[in-house]
Design a protein around this motif. Sequence first.
Motif, PDB file in Angstrom:
ATOM      1  N   LEU A  68     110.376  10.805  -7.468  1.00 51.95           N
ATOM      2  CA  LEU A  68     111.784  10.339  -8.222  1.00 51.95           C
ATOM      3  C   LEU A  68     112.921  11.525  -8.173  1.00 51.95           C
ATOM      4  N   ILE A  69     112.099  12.450  -7.406  1.00 54.83           N
ATOM      5  CA  ILE A  69     113.276  13.341  -7.300  1.00 54.83           C
ATOM      6  C   ILE A  69     113.856  13.867  -6.216  1.00 54.83           C
ATOM      7  N   GLN A  83     109.664  13.209   6.667  1.00 55.90           N
ATOM      8  CA  GLN A  83     110.670  12.008   6.197  1.00 55.90           C
ATOM      9  C   GLN A  83     112.236  13.748   5.192  1.00 55.90           C
ATOM     10  N   TYR A  84     112.892  12.800   6.145  1.00 57.52           N
ATOM     11  CA  TYR A  84     114.165  13.944   5.907  1.00 57.52           C
ATOM     12  C   TYR A  84     114.551  13.183   4.650  1.00 57.52           C
ATOM     13  N   THR A  85     114.871  13.897   3.766  1.00 56.58           N
ATOM     14  CA  THR A  85     115.461  13.345   1.877  1.00 56.58           C
ATOM     15  C   THR A  85     116.175  14.093   1.583  1.00 56.58           C
ATOM     16  N   GLU A  86     117.121  13.842   0.253  1.00 57.75           N
ATOM     17  CA  GLU A  86     118.029  14.578   0.233  1.00 57.75           C
ATOM     18  C   GLU A  86     117.450  15.054  -1.491  1.00 57.75           C
ATOM     19  N   ILE A  87     117.398  15.666  -2.593  1.00 56.59           N
ATOM     20  CA  ILE A  87     117.207  16.216  -3.917  1.00 56.59           C
ATOM     21  C   ILE A  87     118.436  15.523  -4.465  1.00 56.59           C
ATOM     22  N   LEU A  88     118.338  14.888  -5.731  1.00 50.82           N
ATOM     23  CA  LEU A  88     120.045  14.367  -6.477  1.00 50.82           C
ATOM     24  C   LEU A  88     120.251  15.054  -7.772  1.00 50.82           C
ATOM     25  N   ASP A 125     110.724  21.140 -13.911  1.00 56.39           N
ATOM     26  CA  ASP A 125     111.730  20.723 -15.052  1.00 56.39           C
ATOM     27  C   ASP A 125     110.897  19.201 -15.169  1.00 56.39           C
ATOM     28  N   GLN A 126     111.173  18.787 -13.740  1.00 54.65           N
ATOM     29  CA  GLN A 126     111.019  17.028 -13.827  1.00 54.65           C
ATOM     30  C   GLN A 126     109.866  16.752 -14.416  1.00 54.65           C
ATOM     31  N   PHE A 267     114.780   6.667  -8.716  1.00 58.35           N
ATOM     32  CA  PHE A 267     115.573   8.331  -8.492  1.00 58.35           C
ATOM     33  C   PHE A 267     116.159   8.377  -9.771  1.00 58.35           C
ATOM     34  N   ILE A 268     116.186  10.193  -9.204  1.00 58.05           N
ATOM     35  CA  ILE A 268     117.309  10.899 -10.327  1.00 58.05           C
ATOM     36  C   ILE A 268     118.324  10.466  -9.426  1.00 58.05           C
TER      37      ILE A 268
END
Lengths: 377, 127
Positions: A68-69, A83-88, A125-126, A267-268
Amino acid sequence: MAIKSPLHHIHEKLGARFTEFAGFEMPVMFSSIKEEHLAVRTSVGLFDVSHMSNVWIYGKDATKLLSLITVADTAKTGAQQSQYTEILREDGTIIDDTIFMNLGDKYMMIPNAGMNTIVVKWLNDQAKKHKLCVTIEDVSREYAILAIQGPKSRDTLQKISDNDLNSVQFFGCQYANIAGVPCIISHTGYTGELGFELQITPPKKAEKVFNAILDAGKEFNIKPIGLGARDTLRLEKYLMLAGNEFHGGRTPLEATLGWTINWDHDFIGKQALLKQKEKGTFERMTCLECVDKGIPRHGCEIQKDGKTIGIVTSGTLSPCLNIGIATGYVHPDHRAEGTILDIIIRDKPIKAKVIKPPFVKKDWAQNHHQLETFKTQ
Amino acid sequence: MTSEIKKDLRYTKTHEWLKVKGKNAVVGITDHAQKALTDIVFVELPAIGKTVKKGEELCVVESVKSVSEIYAPVSGKVVSVNKELEDSPETINTSPYDDGWLVELEMNTSAEVTSLMDSEAYKKIAD
């Protein structure tokens, strides 16, 4: 008061010069940024990156929360993979870029230095908002992190490892014993070279591992590496520095990180990204290689025909190429490969050419070696 | 880290050195300064004929991570610059007092020289 690495006293002994970065006092260089940089490109270097954060995520809904995040579909990251990723945010802009490791029973996430509090709060929070059953633990100061990077990193580390390192795939991760110390090893890094990262707890055990790696790497002329070379190494390979490249709110599409997005999951930030994608025209991260002499720095203006069209997010002299290189957000009209733009350095326009990333290509070390051999003949 | 200090030169607090040659003066940065800057990778030299006042920016020296302004130890006019540094800025690291000189100035007045530190005085701040 800046936080010191658990290895601070070792760095002092090795003659490090220190700098403050994201609230941490870390070595910026040991001998020379150029020497350290080239050691990693051609052989092997050892980094203390304990300023990075560590967060445990586990429980029934851990995979759901991560999915989700982040822009990654976490269900697709199997055990012993990272895994390389981003939180938005909801508006699609990046809070942080990160790597998470699936260690089978739980996930470890590595947010950037100083980002642990913000990321952990966001996760909590999420989780609460979506009623997910998950435990999130900020263990950033309970871990020391070492990175061993360069073409000889595997040979060096194998000498003191119980695991067969050939079994650790690219972006693989597992529990291991290095120099008799239990740790988590991952085939990851921030230099664009073959490399590994080690998560060590409690941090005081890192000293033994650090010294054992330096010892094992002696035959390859291993060097301890500071944050100065870490920055030039990552920029040559077009790897993002969150504080520079995402500052002011940038989306993964703008940061040319579209390849990290899995569109088949929710995803957010997804709706905002879909809207931006549809719109099509937006500034994108662009690579500029100086044609004229000069070194672009963070904050320099990028101009076309005297009009400002962007700002340099990161710039340096490339130690491998010996020319100025820079990244910055530029409108699609001005970022076709080969376009000549001006970078304004101390009020003077310096010509720079748009190139395809990365600045330093994969075969650089090999070609460099051939050239050096030719020179000495 | 002990650095070399030459007896026959004058020095500034900002780690420039100055060598008097009649009405002219040659300017460079000290061994202490080059050690602090580490690998020098770029030098921006002034235009010939440029006039500078004592303490004004004379040129710029860059290492991989830093940009440093070099200040004029005395007032004068730029009569010569070390063009070789444009292709091999690292010469400042290897020979800060000789081949790594930066600029030659025609001094407005030699009186300003006496306000600069001698080697003994500079030694005290360069450690």
